[in-house]
Design a protein around this motif. Structure first.
Motif, PDB file in Angstrom:
ATOM      1  N   GLN A   1     -10.286   6.653   6.967  1.00  0.00           N
ATOM      2  CA  GLN A   1     -10.230   5.376   7.680  1.00  0.00           C
ATOM      3  C   GLN A   1     -10.219   5.563   9.198  1.00  0.00           C
ATOM      4  O   GLN A   1      -9.963   4.623   9.943  1.00  0.00           O
ATOM      5  CB  GLN A   1      -8.986   4.606   7.238  1.00  0.00           C
ATOM      6  CG  GLN A   1      -9.034   4.174   5.776  1.00  0.00           C
ATOM      7  CD  GLN A   1      -7.717   3.617   5.270  1.00  0.00           C
ATOM      8  OE1 GLN A   1      -6.667   3.762   5.913  1.00  0.00           O
ATOM      9  NE2 GLN A   1      -7.745   2.979   4.116  1.00  0.00           N
TER      10      GLN A   1
ATOM     11  N   ALA B   1       0.828  -1.209   0.000  1.00  0.00           N
ATOM     12  CA  ALA B   1       0.000   0.000   0.000  1.00  0.00           C
ATOM     13  C   ALA B   1       0.858   1.253   0.000  1.00  0.00           C
ATOM     14  O   ALA B   1       0.535   2.245  -0.667  1.00  0.00           O
ATOM     15  CB  ALA B   1      -0.938  -0.011   1.206  1.00  0.00           C
ATOM     16  N   ALA B   2       1.969   1.214   0.729  1.00  0.00           N
ATOM     17  CA  ALA B   2       2.862   2.364   0.792  1.00  0.00           C
ATOM     18  C   ALA B   2       3.557   2.595  -0.551  1.00  0.00           C
ATOM     19  O   ALA B   2       3.688   3.735  -1.010  1.00  0.00           O
ATOM     20  CB  ALA B   2       3.900   2.168   1.895  1.00  0.00           C
TER      21      ALA B   2
ATOM     22  N   ALA C   1       0.807   4.013  -2.937  1.00  0.00           N
ATOM     23  CA  ALA C   1       0.289   5.339  -2.595  1.00  0.00           C
ATOM     24  C   ALA C   1       1.229   6.446  -3.038  1.00  0.00           C
ATOM     25  O   ALA C   1       0.781   7.528  -3.433  1.00  0.00           O
ATOM     26  CB  ALA C   1       0.040   5.427  -1.093  1.00  0.00           C
TER      27      ALA C   1
ATOM     28  N   TRP D   1      -0.960  11.032  12.460  1.00  0.00           N
ATOM     29  CA  TRP D   1       0.226  11.465  11.711  1.00  0.00           C
ATOM     30  C   TRP D   1       0.562  12.884  12.120  1.00  0.00           C
ATOM     31  O   TRP D   1      -0.276  13.800  12.008  1.00  0.00           O
ATOM     32  CB  TRP D   1      -0.032  11.409  10.214  1.00  0.00           C
ATOM     33  CG  TRP D   1      -0.193  10.021   9.670  1.00  0.00           C
ATOM     34  CD1 TRP D   1      -0.080   8.848  10.344  1.00  0.00           C
ATOM     35  CD2 TRP D   1      -0.500   9.673   8.312  1.00  0.00           C
ATOM     36  NE1 TRP D   1      -0.284   7.785   9.497  1.00  0.00           N
ATOM     37  CE2 TRP D   1      -0.548   8.257   8.250  1.00  0.00           C
ATOM     38  CE3 TRP D   1      -0.736  10.407   7.157  1.00  0.00           C
ATOM     39  CZ2 TRP D   1      -0.829   7.577   7.064  1.00  0.00           C
ATOM     40  CZ3 TRP D   1      -1.019   9.740   5.974  1.00  0.00           C
ATOM     41  CH2 TRP D   1      -1.054   8.337   5.930  1.00  0.00           C
TER      42      TRP D   1
ATOM     43  N   ARG E   1      -7.169   9.639   2.561  1.00  0.00           N
ATOM     44  CA  ARG E   1      -7.523   8.235   2.774  1.00  0.00           C
ATOM     45  C   ARG E   1      -7.340   7.861   4.248  1.00  0.00           C
ATOM     46  O   ARG E   1      -8.164   7.150   4.830  1.00  0.00           O
ATOM     47  CB  ARG E   1      -6.670   7.342   1.878  1.00  0.00           C
ATOM     48  CG  ARG E   1      -7.120   5.871   1.849  1.00  0.00           C
ATOM     49  CD  ARG E   1      -6.268   5.046   0.903  1.00  0.00           C
ATOM     50  NE  ARG E   1      -6.290   5.571  -0.455  1.00  0.00           N
ATOM     51  CZ  ARG E   1      -5.256   6.111  -1.072  1.00  0.00           C
ATOM     52  NH1 ARG E   1      -4.087   6.215  -0.459  1.00  0.00           N
ATOM     53  NH2 ARG E   1      -5.366   6.561  -2.306  1.00  0.00           N
ATOM     54  N   HIS E   2      -6.270   8.360   4.843  1.00  0.00           N
ATOM     55  CA  HIS E   2      -6.003   8.096   6.263  1.00  0.00           C
ATOM     56  C   HIS E   2      -7.126   8.650   7.134  1.00  0.00           C
ATOM     57  O   HIS E   2      -7.607   7.969   8.050  1.00  0.00           O
ATOM     58  CB  HIS E   2      -4.659   8.721   6.640  1.00  0.00           C
ATOM     59  CG  HIS E   2      -4.262   8.531   8.069  1.00  0.00           C
ATOM     60  ND1 HIS E   2      -3.980   7.298   8.617  1.00  0.00           N
ATOM     61  CD2 HIS E   2      -4.102   9.431   9.083  1.00  0.00           C
ATOM     62  CE1 HIS E   2      -3.656   7.434   9.883  1.00  0.00           C
ATOM     63  NE2 HIS E   2      -3.729   8.723  10.190  1.00  0.00           N
TER      64      HIS E   2
ATOM     65  N   ALA F   1      -3.135  10.547   0.144  1.00  0.00           N
ATOM     66  CA  ALA F   1      -2.803   9.592   1.207  1.00  0.00           C
ATOM     67  C   ALA F   1      -3.361  10.065   2.544  1.00  0.00           C
ATOM     68  O   ALA F   1      -3.884   9.259   3.339  1.00  0.00           O
ATOM     69  CB  ALA F   1      -1.289   9.411   1.295  1.00  0.00           C
TER      70      ALA F   1
ATOM     71  N   ALA G   1       6.069   7.746   2.829  1.00  0.00           N
ATOM     72  CA  ALA G   1       5.464   6.414   2.697  1.00  0.00           C
ATOM     73  C   ALA G   1       5.636   5.607   3.979  1.00  0.00           C
ATOM     74  O   ALA G   1       4.840   4.692   4.242  1.00  0.00           O
ATOM     75  CB  ALA G   1       6.082   5.668   1.510  1.00  0.00           C
TER      76      ALA G   1
ATOM     77  N   LEU H   1       2.624   4.994   6.245  1.00  0.00           N
ATOM     78  CA  LEU H   1       1.622   3.981   5.937  1.00  0.00           C
ATOM     79  C   LEU H   1       1.959   2.613   6.506  1.00  0.00           C
ATOM     80  O   LEU H   1       1.088   1.746   6.568  1.00  0.00           O
ATOM     81  CB  LEU H   1       1.443   3.869   4.424  1.00  0.00           C
ATOM     82  CG  LEU H   1       0.823   5.098   3.742  1.00  0.00           C
ATOM     83  CD1 LEU H   1       0.884   4.949   2.234  1.00  0.00           C
ATOM     84  CD2 LEU H   1      -0.600   5.305   4.192  1.00  0.00           C
TER      85      LEU H   1
END
Length: 204
Positions: A165, A99-100, A103, A138, A161-162, A158, A128, A131
């Motif tokens: 989630q 995924a990293a 992304a 973060w 998306r974070h 990214a 990255a 991730l």
């Protein structure tokens, strides 16, 4: 749900107070962007929140949930892109780097030693790492430095998306990343008062 909070937080740089009385709460799915002029104390605040230095007063709750990305990319030059990510995944006891790689469009560079990458590629690899940490918060200090327009877009996606989630982000940046659910905190009102000069009575 609060993932990260600061209460009456005071921080110093090199023993000199820079910010006093900072308080905030950062919940799931939210981003908080720090504003303020260069030298105002944003980096010191972020380092304190990330647990890299102690506060001079106040408290931080949620440091154990933080993944930090500062000015240094945190890379091992002799390791490849994939080896660097695998190393950090092991540090945080997580699995999988696919995924990293995807992304930040690093898959074609996966076998390249990190030391041979351009500044922008190193920055993408450094980001990255977030991730593969598995951390929900973060904490980011000027994360778009060395990134071109396309890479800034990758980074912003990214982060979106974070947040989607259930993660959170605390970011010091001068760039509008177009993030949803974003608040701002100007640190300028919290700048510490300068210390009074100490006079030696022998010269009075």
């Amino acid at each position: 749900m609060s993932l990260l909070s600061a209460s009456a937080l005071s921080v110093s740089r090199g023993g000199v107070p820079v910010l006093d009385g900072v308080s905030f709460t950062l919940g799931a799915g939210r981003a908080l962007v720090l504003r303020g002029p260069n030298g105002a104390g944003k980096t010191t605040l972020l380092r304190t929140v990330a647990g890299l230095q102690p506060p001079t007063a106040g408290a931080v709750d949620g440091t154990d949930r933080v993944a930090y990305a500062g000015h240094a990319d945190g890379l091992k030059a002799m390791l490849s892109v994939s080896e660097n990510l695998t190393f950090w995944a092991a540090v945080f006891a997580t699995r999988g780097i696919d995924a990293a790689l995807d992304a930040f469009e690093l898959r074609e560079l996966a076998d390249r030693p990190a030391g041979t990458l351009s500044a922008g590629q190193k920055r993408r690899l450094g980001l990255a790492r977030l991730l593969v940490t598995g951390r929900p918060v973060w904490v980011l200090d000027e994360p778009t430095v060395s990134l071109d327009t396309a890479s800034v877009a990758l980074f912003a996606e990214a982060v979106r998306r974070h947040l989607g989630q259930g993660g959170a982000a605390l970011v010091a940046t001068h760039i509008d990343l177009g993030l949803p659910e974003t608040d701002t905190l100007d640190v300028t009102p919290f700048r510490a008062a300068p210390r009074a000069a100490v006079q030696d009575e022998a010269f009075l």
